[in-house]
Each structure stands twice: as structure tokens, then as C-alpha cells.
Write a protein that holds these residues in place. Sequence first.
Motif, PDB file in Angstrom:
ATOM      1  N   VAL A 183       0.822  -1.216   0.000  1.00 26.96           N
ATOM      2  CA  VAL A 183       0.000   0.000   0.000  1.00 26.96           C
ATOM      3  C   VAL A 183       0.857   1.269   0.000  1.00 26.96           C
ATOM      4  CG1 VAL A 183      -1.688   1.359   1.311  1.00 26.96           C
ATOM      5  CG2 VAL A 183      -2.095  -1.062   0.894  1.00 26.96           C
ATOM      6  N   PRO A 184       1.879   1.399   0.872  1.00 25.44           N
ATOM      7  CA  PRO A 184       2.696   2.619   0.820  1.00 25.44           C
ATOM      8  C   PRO A 184       3.381   2.816  -0.539  1.00 25.44           C
ATOM      9  CG  PRO A 184       3.052   1.483   2.891  1.00 25.44           C
ATOM     10  CD  PRO A 184       2.257   0.553   2.012  1.00 25.44           C
ATOM     11  N   ALA A 185       3.874   1.746  -1.132  1.00 22.86           N
ATOM     12  CA  ALA A 185       4.562   1.850  -2.416  1.00 22.86           C
ATOM     13  C   ALA A 185       3.596   2.138  -3.561  1.00 22.86           C
ATOM     14  CB  ALA A 185       5.347   0.570  -2.692  1.00 22.86           C
ATOM     15  N   ILE A 186       2.383   1.594  -3.511  1.00 25.73           N
ATOM     16  CA  ILE A 186       1.376   1.890  -4.539  1.00 25.73           C
ATOM     17  C   ILE A 186       1.009   3.362  -4.472  1.00 25.73           C
ATOM     18  CG2 ILE A 186      -1.004   1.473  -5.272  1.00 25.73           C
ATOM     19  CD1 ILE A 186      -0.563  -1.474  -4.258  1.00 25.73           C
ATOM     20  N   ALA A 187       0.807   3.886  -3.269  1.00 31.02           N
ATOM     21  CA  ALA A 187       0.506   5.319  -3.109  1.00 31.02           C
ATOM     22  C   ALA A 187       1.626   6.153  -3.714  1.00 31.02           C
ATOM     23  CB  ALA A 187       0.293   5.651  -1.636  1.00 31.02           C
ATOM     24  N   LEU A 195       1.647   6.312  -7.406  1.00 30.97           N
ATOM     25  CA  LEU A 195       0.561   7.144  -7.929  1.00 30.97           C
ATOM     26  C   LEU A 195       0.766   8.626  -7.612  1.00 30.97           C
ATOM     27  CD1 LEU A 195      -2.384   4.749  -7.076  1.00 30.97           C
ATOM     28  CD2 LEU A 195      -1.471   5.268  -9.358  1.00 30.97           C
ATOM     29  N   GLY A 196       1.946   8.970  -7.081  1.00 30.51           N
ATOM     30  CA  GLY A 196       2.278  10.378  -6.873  1.00 30.51           C
ATOM     31  C   GLY A 196       2.236  10.885  -5.455  1.00 30.51           C
ATOM     32  N   ALA A 197       1.863  10.047  -4.504  1.00 27.00           N
ATOM     33  CA  ALA A 197       1.804  10.476  -3.100  1.00 27.00           C
ATOM     34  C   ALA A 197       3.194  10.419  -2.489  1.00 27.00           C
ATOM     35  CB  ALA A 197       0.859   9.572  -2.308  1.00 27.00           C
ATOM     36  N   PRO A 198       3.401  11.174  -1.423  1.00 30.14           N
ATOM     37  CA  PRO A 198       4.662  11.007  -0.704  1.00 30.14           C
ATOM     38  C   PRO A 198       4.705   9.607  -0.108  1.00 30.14           C
ATOM     39  CG  PRO A 198       3.209  12.524   0.461  1.00 30.14           C
ATOM     40  CD  PRO A 198       2.536  12.170  -0.819  1.00 30.14           C
ATOM     41  N   ARG A 199       5.893   9.085   0.083  1.00 30.88           N
ATOM     42  CA  ARG A 199       6.045   7.729   0.631  1.00 30.88           C
ATOM     43  C   ARG A 199       5.473   7.676   2.048  1.00 30.88           C
ATOM     44  NH1 ARG A 199       7.455   2.346  -0.773  1.00 30.88           N
ATOM     45  NH2 ARG A 199       7.788   1.385   1.238  1.00 30.88           N
ATOM     46  N   LEU A 200       4.604   6.721   2.303  1.00 31.02           N
ATOM     47  CA  LEU A 200       3.987   6.527   3.608  1.00 31.02           C
ATOM     48  C   LEU A 200       4.905   5.700   4.494  1.00 31.02           C
ATOM     49  CD1 LEU A 200       0.456   5.422   2.339  1.00 31.02           C
ATOM     50  CD2 LEU A 200       1.148   7.703   3.062  1.00 31.02           C
ATOM     51  N   GLN A 201       4.710   5.803   5.785  1.00 33.72           N
ATOM     52  CA  GLN A 201       5.427   4.942   6.709  1.00 33.72           C
ATOM     53  C   GLN A 201       4.938   3.510   6.532  1.00 33.72           C
ATOM     54  OE1 GLN A 201       4.398   6.720  10.475  1.00 33.72           O
ATOM     55  NE2 GLN A 201       6.407   7.664  10.641  1.00 33.72           N
ATOM     56  N   ASP A 202       5.762   2.556   6.957  1.00 37.68           N
ATOM     57  CA  ASP A 202       5.363   1.155   6.917  1.00 37.68           C
ATOM     58  C   ASP A 202       4.207   0.926   7.872  1.00 37.68           C
ATOM     59  OD1 ASP A 202       7.341   0.572   5.105  1.00 37.68           O
ATOM     60  OD2 ASP A 202       8.764  -0.086   6.633  1.00 37.68           O
ATOM     61  N   PHE A 203       3.408  -0.100   7.589  1.00 34.86           N
ATOM     62  CA  PHE A 203       2.303  -0.474   8.462  1.00 34.86           C
ATOM     63  C   PHE A 203       2.799  -1.432   9.533  1.00 34.86           C
ATOM     64  CE2 PHE A 203      -0.039   0.588   4.571  1.00 34.86           C
ATOM     65  CZ  PHE A 203      -0.975   1.469   5.092  1.00 34.86           C
ATOM     66  N   CYS A 204       2.312  -1.260  10.740  1.00 41.20           N
ATOM     67  CA  CYS A 204       2.578  -2.229  11.803  1.00 41.20           C
ATOM     68  C   CYS A 204       1.817  -3.506  11.458  1.00 41.20           C
ATOM     69  CB  CYS A 204       2.070  -1.709  13.151  1.00 41.20           C
ATOM     70  SG  CYS A 204       2.897  -0.227  13.729  1.00 41.20           S
ATOM     71  N   GLU A 205       2.284  -4.615  11.946  1.00 43.34           N
ATOM     72  CA  GLU A 205       1.578  -5.873  11.701  1.00 43.34           C
ATOM     73  C   GLU A 205       0.177  -5.858  12.299  1.00 43.34           C
ATOM     74  OE1 GLU A 205       1.690  -8.800   9.851  1.00 43.34           O
ATOM     75  OE2 GLU A 205       3.122  -7.481   8.894  1.00 43.34           O
ATOM     76  N   SER A 206      -0.069  -5.033  13.309  1.00 36.70           N
ATOM     77  CA  SER A 206      -1.380  -4.972  13.950  1.00 36.70           C
ATOM     78  C   SER A 206      -2.218  -3.808  13.435  1.00 36.70           C
ATOM     79  CB  SER A 206      -1.206  -4.856  15.469  1.00 36.70           C
ATOM     80  OG  SER A 206      -0.494  -3.659  15.777  1.00 36.70           O
ATOM     81  N   SER A 207      -1.813  -3.195  12.328  1.00 31.81           N
ATOM     82  CA  SER A 207      -2.495  -2.012  11.797  1.00 31.81           C
ATOM     83  C   SER A 207      -3.366  -2.382  10.603  1.00 31.81           C
ATOM     84  CB  SER A 207      -1.448  -0.977  11.383  1.00 31.81           C
ATOM     85  OG  SER A 207      -2.070   0.159  10.858  1.00 31.81           O
ATOM     86  N   PHE A 208      -4.670  -2.174  10.755  1.00 32.99           N
ATOM     87  CA  PHE A 208      -5.609  -2.536   9.688  1.00 32.99           C
ATOM     88  C   PHE A 208      -6.648  -1.455   9.397  1.00 32.99           C
ATOM     89  CE2 PHE A 208      -4.125  -6.469  11.602  1.00 32.99           C
ATOM     90  CZ  PHE A 208      -3.728  -7.193  10.488  1.00 32.99           C
TER      91      PHE A 208
END
Length: 185
Positions: free
Chosen positions: A127-131, A134-147
Motif C-alpha cells: 500500500v505505501p509503495a502503490i501510493a 501514484l504520486g503520493a509522498p512515501r507513507l510509513q510502513d504499516f505495523c503488523e497490527s495495523s488494519f
Amino acid sequence: MSKSLFLLAALSLSTLTAALAEPAQVLLVRHAERAAEPVGDPALSPAGQLRARALAAALAHAGVTAIITTEFKRSAETAAPSAQALGLAPEVIAARGSDTVAHIAAVAAAVRRHNGVVLVVGHSNTVPAIAAALGAPRLQDFCESSFNHLWVLRPQAQEESAQLLRLRYGAADEVPGAGATANCQ
């Protein structure tokens, strides 16, 4: 009509068509909570099924016109209540094994083929890399418990940066455990 004028008109039309094919908004979510078994391709857990229904409720009036998932059960099952409610058949983009870069490029290309509002159900590592693709700034990684993240991306013209809004849906995420990355979302 001269040949060069015809060529210029055709080029303008193809540029306009390409611009119109860009989606107005891209909604990006990680799949909902998954069951522990089977390890390779688990279905959603009961909490994940609730979250998938919460996503459908949250997006009921969002104008979603296309849904993109991977072939994995957790991704497909997260999208299923939304797809059913909206009468849409999700487009499945294969994860391509260990070639994450190719998968991200394929998802970004699929998103760009649609107009309207596109829902992408991905994974913590995509998800962060797809964003970003598509032109978004790079997002932080998701925690394993983050949904519960719902990213709303509004692509912009190339000279402008994309607009990105972070929302949450469904139940609150569990607090990350001691082994979680300090900067994960």
C-alpha cells in the motif's frame, strides 16, 4: 486538412483521453485482519470480517467505480462486501511472487486505466509503495497490527503533487507489540 494538423489533433485527443482516464480518487487500504491458519493464504478472521463490512459501510456513498485486489483470500475477502454492495467485480492483479516492484507497477497501471473512484485493497508491504507510484509522498510502513487506515489519494497533474488524506475506519487497531517498528503506522 493537412497531415500535420491532423496529427496535432490526434495527439491532442489522445492526451485528453489519457487525462480523462486518470481516476478522480484512489482509496487505499490494507486487507483486514487475517486468521492465523493456513499460513500461506489465510482467510479473514472474525474481526477481519467485521472490518470488511465496516469498509463497505464507510464507502457506501463514496462513488467507488472500480475495485482492485490481489489473488489472496484476505485481500479479496476485504473487498467482497464493498463489491457486493456496489455490484462491482474486483479486478485481480496477481502479486507476482517476490517481484514486489512489478506488482506495484501493475497495480498503478490498473488504477490509471480507470476513472472515477478506485478502491485498492493491498498489503502492508504494498500500500505505501502503490501510493508513492501514484504520486503520493512515501507513507510509513504499516505495523503488523495495523488494519484501520484508509488513504484517500487525489492524483494531480504532473506539475502538482498529489493530495493525500489519512482516515480510519472500523474498530481501533491493537496497540503494536514490543517488537513493532517504532515508526510504523
